[in-house]
Design a protein around this motif. Structure first.
Motif, short mmCIF file in Angstrom:
data_model
loop_
_atom_site.label_atom_id
_atom_site.label_comp_id
_atom_site.label_asym_id
_atom_site.label_seq_id
_atom_site.Cartn_x
_atom_site.Cartn_y
_atom_site.Cartn_z
N UNK A 189 0.81 -1.21 0.00
CA UNK A 189 0.00 0.00 0.00
C UNK A 189 0.85 1.26 0.00
N UNK A 190 1.84 1.30 0.84
CA UNK A 190 2.57 2.55 1.04
C UNK A 190 3.99 2.51 0.50
N UNK A 191 4.54 1.34 0.31
CA UNK A 191 5.89 1.22 -0.17
C UNK A 191 6.93 1.10 0.92
N UNK A 192 6.52 1.14 2.18
CA UNK A 192 7.44 0.99 3.31
C UNK A 192 6.67 0.40 4.48
N UNK A 193 7.38 -0.14 5.43
CA UNK A 193 6.75 -0.68 6.62
C UNK A 193 6.40 0.42 7.61
N UNK A 218 -3.94 -12.70 6.44
CA UNK A 218 -3.77 -11.51 7.26
C UNK A 218 -3.28 -10.33 6.44
N UNK A 219 -2.41 -10.57 5.47
CA UNK A 219 -1.91 -9.49 4.63
C UNK A 219 -3.03 -8.89 3.79
N UNK A 220 -3.91 -9.73 3.24
CA UNK A 220 -5.06 -9.21 2.49
C UNK A 220 -5.94 -8.34 3.39
N UNK A 221 -6.21 -8.82 4.59
CA UNK A 221 -7.00 -8.03 5.54
C UNK A 221 -6.32 -6.73 5.90
N UNK A 222 -4.99 -6.76 6.06
CA UNK A 222 -4.24 -5.55 6.41
C UNK A 222 -4.24 -4.56 5.25
N UNK A 223 -4.16 -5.05 4.02
CA UNK A 223 -4.24 -4.15 2.86
C UNK A 223 -5.60 -3.49 2.82
#
Length: 89
Positions: free
Chosen positions: A26-30, A69-74
């Motif tokens: 989403x943002x390009x960084x953590x 979890x990554x899909x949910x976080x996105x």
């Protein structure tokens, strides 16, 4: 509810990896260690509520949990971005 120390480590690991992946997408960084864990765990909660209602099942195991979890976080980060009015993904 009781969670063992090993289970807690797995939850934190999955949250960390999922949050980091979502931040990259989403943002390009953590978001840092704590931020990635929080985003990943919240993403897992969103995915666990949303995906079964949509009939989406990714399988079992830690890799599928990280993807889930990554899909949910996105989804979480996109919603937060829209609410902030950032306008870009």
């Amino acid at each position: 509810m009781y969670i063992s120390s090993q289970g807690l480590l797995v939850v934190l690991f999955v949250g960390l990896v999922a949050g980091w992946l979502a931040g990259k997408i989403v943002r390009g960084a953590g978001f840092g260690l704590i931020g990635d864990i929080i985003v990943g765990i919240l993403g897992a909660l969103i995915a666990s509520l949303l995906f079964p209602k949509l009939g989406i099942h990714l399988g079992r195991g830690i890799v599928s949990e990280i993807i889930y979890s990554a899909f949910g976080a996105v989804i979480l980060l996109l919603i937060l971005g829209l609410l902030r009015g950032r306008g870009r993904f």
